[in-house]
Motif scaffolding. Structure first.
Motif, mmCIF file in Angstrom:
data_model
loop_
_atom_site.group_PDB
_atom_site.id
_atom_site.type_symbol
_atom_site.label_atom_id
_atom_site.label_comp_id
_atom_site.label_asym_id
_atom_site.label_seq_id
_atom_site.Cartn_x
_atom_site.Cartn_y
_atom_site.Cartn_z
ATOM 1 N N VAL A 84 50.240 -12.456 42.509
ATOM 2 C CA VAL A 84 50.364 -13.809 41.977
ATOM 3 C C VAL A 84 49.038 -14.527 42.213
ATOM 4 O O VAL A 84 48.566 -14.591 43.350
ATOM 5 N N GLU A 85 48.473 -15.023 41.134
ATOM 6 C CA GLU A 85 47.175 -15.701 41.177
ATOM 7 C C GLU A 85 46.113 -14.889 41.927
ATOM 8 O O GLU A 85 45.414 -15.417 42.786
ATOM 9 N N GLY A 86 46.072 -13.618 41.632
ATOM 10 C CA GLY A 86 45.044 -12.757 42.200
ATOM 11 C C GLY A 86 45.308 -12.297 43.620
ATOM 12 O O GLY A 86 44.523 -11.556 44.195
ATOM 13 N N GLU A 87 46.460 -12.724 44.162
ATOM 14 C CA GLU A 87 46.740 -12.343 45.546
ATOM 15 C C GLU A 87 47.952 -11.433 45.628
ATOM 16 O O GLU A 87 48.980 -11.671 44.981
ATOM 17 N N PHE A 88 47.848 -10.412 46.465
ATOM 18 C CA PHE A 88 48.963 -9.490 46.645
ATOM 19 C C PHE A 88 50.136 -10.220 47.291
ATOM 20 O O PHE A 88 49.985 -10.861 48.330
ATOM 21 N N PHE A 89 51.296 -10.151 46.650
ATOM 22 C CA PHE A 89 52.472 -10.828 47.190
ATOM 23 C C PHE A 89 53.373 -9.866 47.955
ATOM 24 O O PHE A 89 53.881 -10.192 49.032
ATOM 25 N N GLY A 90 53.590 -8.662 47.429
ATOM 26 C CA GLY A 90 54.420 -7.697 48.144
ATOM 27 C C GLY A 90 55.005 -6.650 47.220
ATOM 28 O O GLY A 90 54.722 -6.618 46.029
ATOM 29 N N GLY A 91 55.833 -5.808 47.818
ATOM 30 C CA GLY A 91 56.550 -4.784 47.065
ATOM 31 C C GLY A 91 57.953 -5.277 46.744
ATOM 32 O O GLY A 91 58.228 -6.480 46.774
#
Lengths: 114, 93
Positions: A84-91
């Motif tokens: 989300v917005e270039g950032e890893f959020f999760g699996g």
């Protein structure tokens, strides 16, 4: 330092930087949004669809180099991987948990407005 | 070949010193898919993503062969205690 086994070359890292920021929500998954090829990937697709946000999916089964590089890029060993917005959020587990608590919706709303 | 439930348990036990650990083999025996519940002090002060990273790192070797890992619970001992108490059936009046 140079490692022969490194999947994440500087070029690939550069490309991934661009891909994860190309859309506000990017999902690297097994299969496509219409034909997920794994239950975990399907779960995240269904969550994103239910939240009614635009999202881009990338099928990692079609590109082994991308698949291996992403694991290093995210420091995350499995797929799906949500950005989300270039950032890893999760699996999948993290996405499900955040969906249940409302945290995901909040984050996505914020992302859509930014 | 794959990874056994015992291997997963032993790696998590030695690296996370868990107060509670439950590993379920969801592969039907081939050792490629596990569901995990783990309670550890190592999760103190960490967000969910960071907690999952701790578990993934503890299983770094095994992950090369595991196809699916589902972390159902990654709690601190304090959170675990609270959750158990809230799930406890109410004593009859």
């Amino acid at each position: 330092s140079f490692r022969c086994s490194a999947a994440l070359t500087p070029e690939l890292k550069n490309t991934l930087d661009k891909v994860v920021t190309s859309h506000k929500v990017v999902l690297f998954m097994k299969g496509t949004r219409d034909f997920p090829q794994c239950g975990f990937s399907n779960t995240v697709v269904q969550i994103l669809k239910s939240l009614n946000v635009p999202f881009e999916t990338i099928n990692i089964l079609e590109n082994e180099l991308l698949r291996q590089g992403l694991k290093e890029y995210s420091s995350w060993p499995t797929f799906p991987q949500l950005y989300v917005e270039g950032e890893f959020f999760g699996g999948c587990d993290i996405t499900v948990e955040a969906y249940k608590t409302g945290e995901l919706q909040e984050l996505l709303e914020k992302a859509m407005c930014s | 070949m794959g990874v056994t439930k015992e291997q997963v348990e032993s790696s998590l036990t030695s690296k996370l010193n868990p107060a509670h650990l439950e590993v379920i083999d969801t592969s039907g025996g081939c050792g490629a898919s596990f569901t995990i519940e783990v309670v550890s002090e190592k999760f103190e002060g960490k967000r969910l993503l960071e907690r999952h990273r701790v578990v993934n790192t503890a299983l770094e070797e095994e992950m090369k062969q595991i196809h699916a890992l589902s972390i159902k619970k990654a709690l601190t001992p304090e959170q675990w205690k609270q959750q158990q108490e809230s799930e406890k059936p109410k004593p009859a009046a």
